[in-house]
Design a protein around this motif. Structure first.
Motif, mmCIF file in Angstrom:
data_model
loop_
_atom_site.group_PDB
_atom_site.id
_atom_site.type_symbol
_atom_site.label_atom_id
_atom_site.label_comp_id
_atom_site.label_asym_id
_atom_site.label_seq_id
_atom_site.Cartn_x
_atom_site.Cartn_y
_atom_site.Cartn_z
ATOM 1 N N ALA A 46 0.835 -1.160 -0.080
ATOM 2 C CA ALA A 46 0.039 -0.218 0.124
ATOM 3 C C ALA A 46 0.926 1.176 -0.058
ATOM 4 O O ALA A 46 0.371 2.302 -0.537
ATOM 5 C CB ALA A 46 -0.825 0.180 1.255
ATOM 6 N N LEU A 47 1.923 1.266 0.874
ATOM 7 C CA LEU A 47 2.779 2.414 0.746
ATOM 8 C C LEU A 47 3.424 2.515 -0.513
ATOM 9 O O LEU A 47 3.320 3.791 -0.914
ATOM 10 C CB LEU A 47 3.814 2.282 1.743
ATOM 11 N N VAL A 48 4.114 1.563 -1.257
ATOM 12 C CA VAL A 48 4.586 1.753 -2.587
ATOM 13 C C VAL A 48 3.587 2.354 -3.617
ATOM 14 O O VAL A 48 3.935 3.204 -4.190
ATOM 15 C CB VAL A 48 5.127 0.367 -3.092
ATOM 16 N N ARG A 49 2.171 1.910 -3.528
ATOM 17 C CA ARG A 49 1.333 2.347 -4.568
ATOM 18 C C ARG A 49 0.925 3.724 -4.107
ATOM 19 O O ARG A 49 0.699 4.669 -5.144
ATOM 20 C CB ARG A 49 -0.005 1.392 -4.144
ATOM 21 N N ALA A 50 1.261 4.267 -2.876
ATOM 22 C CA ALA A 50 0.988 5.672 -2.507
ATOM 23 C C ALA A 50 2.179 6.520 -2.706
ATOM 24 O O ALA A 50 2.132 7.728 -2.360
ATOM 25 C CB ALA A 50 0.530 5.628 -1.162
ATOM 26 N N GLY A 51 3.345 6.130 -3.384
ATOM 27 C CA GLY A 51 4.264 6.766 -3.444
ATOM 28 C C GLY A 51 5.332 6.942 -2.550
ATOM 29 O O GLY A 51 5.985 7.855 -2.421
ATOM 30 N N ARG A 52 5.346 5.827 -1.849
ATOM 31 C CA ARG A 52 6.730 5.983 -0.781
ATOM 32 C C ARG A 52 7.685 4.690 -1.270
ATOM 33 O O ARG A 52 6.887 3.442 -1.350
ATOM 34 C CB ARG A 52 6.078 5.635 0.670
ATOM 35 N N GLN A 53 8.642 4.681 -0.847
ATOM 36 C CA GLN A 53 10.117 3.500 -0.961
ATOM 37 C C GLN A 53 9.755 3.017 0.709
ATOM 38 O O GLN A 53 9.548 3.743 1.519
ATOM 39 C CB GLN A 53 11.026 4.307 -1.045
ATOM 40 N N VAL A 54 10.096 1.727 0.608
ATOM 41 C CA VAL A 54 9.588 0.996 1.707
ATOM 42 C C VAL A 54 11.063 0.050 2.066
ATOM 43 O O VAL A 54 11.477 -0.814 0.900
ATOM 44 C CB VAL A 54 8.345 0.320 1.740
ATOM 45 N N ILE A 55 11.443 0.063 3.207
ATOM 46 C CA ILE A 55 12.382 -0.987 3.679
ATOM 47 C C ILE A 55 11.754 -1.821 4.789
ATOM 48 O O ILE A 55 11.479 -1.057 5.723
ATOM 49 C CB ILE A 55 13.653 -0.438 4.045
#
Length: 406
Positions: A46-55
């Motif tokens: 969900a975060l990636v779809r919303a324009g955030r990079q995630v680790i």
């Protein structure tokens, strides 16, 4: 999916999934005890779809991160792991921590680590545990260790100091100075609403959210609602857009942009016409020339020390070290008897010089220029001394900082 690798406390290797565009704002996901990074799969997507990079990290002794041979699973080791990882990242992330991960994140950020993160979300990180809940949590973890063999090191149960974790968590909460959110599952039998509300009240400007139909494992019990809550908070408090200043618009935005240039901190000093020392804190300071040796400082036209600096033939620029933050604060406040509270002596060139500074530059007034709401004071350096054993006091985005050595 790319696997990121970091060096944690004591050289322990910490691994995690990396997803999303590297140009997007970074979110770091930290799971709880007896879990792995897989609990974040829905939230990460969900975060990636919303324009955030995630680790999404695996804690030490969990998942694909290293299981230390010496069994170092005390709470402080987890905190130092996270601090080490934050120092290795290219930008300041928002940290999302579940239960143990929330304790670790809160302590890492609250204990003099606010400069390492831009926001904090705590997912059912219990601020209090009574004996019944302690036994319940321990029993749950032991059962999980039997059914998930190889997913995490059961030695953690023997080495982890729960009382130390709770003590440091509660002590760190009032020191958290980044946007924060506490998320609780309404059906949690570990974290009750009253204790959650109390810890939220301790964290300056924190928000509280409760997710129905979710228990203690709120991020996985109702991943859809948790992700929606998380994204709403991020867009309101830590938005993706880049602030922009244009001529004639909000001067605060311009000031914030200029504050992104990290500087040292100086105190500019001189004697007034009556022979009394005057001085003020300034971070608009730079070298100008080596031949001739010139430097400049910018003095606000509203400064009570400006008249003395305009008339004095000589002045000094004193560069402060990390132990001199009180002096910086003192010389930034009008009306204080600054020199009575600060060690100083008369320099060789008729200017007050602060004792034990990182560097002192004794100058002759060379030129003065109009600089809008400031006066640009250019000095010819007559004498300079410095202490190579000390580290500088830094100023960045409106806060004092210190060097980090990796």
């Amino acid at each position: 999916m790319p696997l990121s690798q970091f060096k944690g406390f004591g050289g322990v290797v910490i691994r995690g999934d990396l997803r999303g565009d590297p140009d997007d704002p970074l979110v770091l996901l930290v799971h709880g005890g007896g879990q792995t990074r897989d609990i974040w799969n829905d939230a990460a997507a969900a975060l990636v779809r919303a324009g955030r990079q995630v680790i999404a990290l695996d804690l030490r002794g969990h998942g694909e991160s290293e299981w230390p041979a010496d069994g170092r699973y005390e709470f402080g080791a987890y905190v130092e792991d996270l601090r080490a990882i934050l120092a290795q990242l290219p930008s300041r992330p928002v940290i999302v921590g579940a239960s143990l991960g929330g304790w670790v994140a809160a302590v890492a950020v609250g204990e003099d680590g606010g400069h390492l993160a831009s926001g904090l979300i705590l997912a059912d990180a219990p601020p209090d545990l009574d004996l019944t809940n302690i036994r319940k949590a321990a029993g749950t973890l032991r059962a999980a260790s039997e059914t998930a063999k190889g997913a995490w090191d059961p030695r953690m149960l023997e080495r982890f100091d729960l009382e130390d974790a709770l003590r440091r968590f509660k002590a760190a909460a009032p020191k958290i100075r980044v946007p924060a959110l506490f998320v609780r599952g309404a059906l949690s039998d570990i974290t009750d609403a009253a204790s959650a509300s109390r810890i939220v009240e301790q964290i300056p400007a924190a928000e509280y959210a409760e997710i129905g139909e979710a228990g203690h494992l709120v991020a996985s019990d109702r991943g859809d609602l948790f992700s929606a809550t998380l994204l709403d908070f991020l867009e309101r408090r830590i938005p993706r857009f880049v602030p922009e200043y244009r001529s004639g618009s909000d001067a605060r935005t311009l000031r914030d942009a200029l504050g992104c240039f990290a500087t040292g901190v100086t105190v500019v000093t001189a004697f007034d016409a009556g022979g009394d020392p005057v001085g003020l804190t300034a971070n608009s300071f730079t070298s100008v020339s080596l031949d001739p040796p010139l430097l400049l400082v910018c003095i606000a036209k509203t400064s009570s020390s400006l008249k003395a600096l305009e008339l004095a033939e000589h002045f000094a620029v004193n560069v402060l070290h990390i132990g001199q933050q009180p002096a910086s604060t003192l010389f930034a406040v009008p009306g204080e008897d600054r020199f009575r509270q600060t060690p100083w002596q008369r320099g060789r060139h008729d200017a007050p010089v602060l004792s034990n500074a990182l560097a002192n530059f004794e100058c002759r007034r060379h030129q003065m220029h109009d600089g809008g709401d400031h006066v640009i004071l250019v000095g010819e350096v007559l004498r300079a001394t410095f202490d190579p054993r000390r580290d500088p006091l830094l100023y960045f985005r409106g806060k004092y900082r210190r060097l980090h050595f990796s």
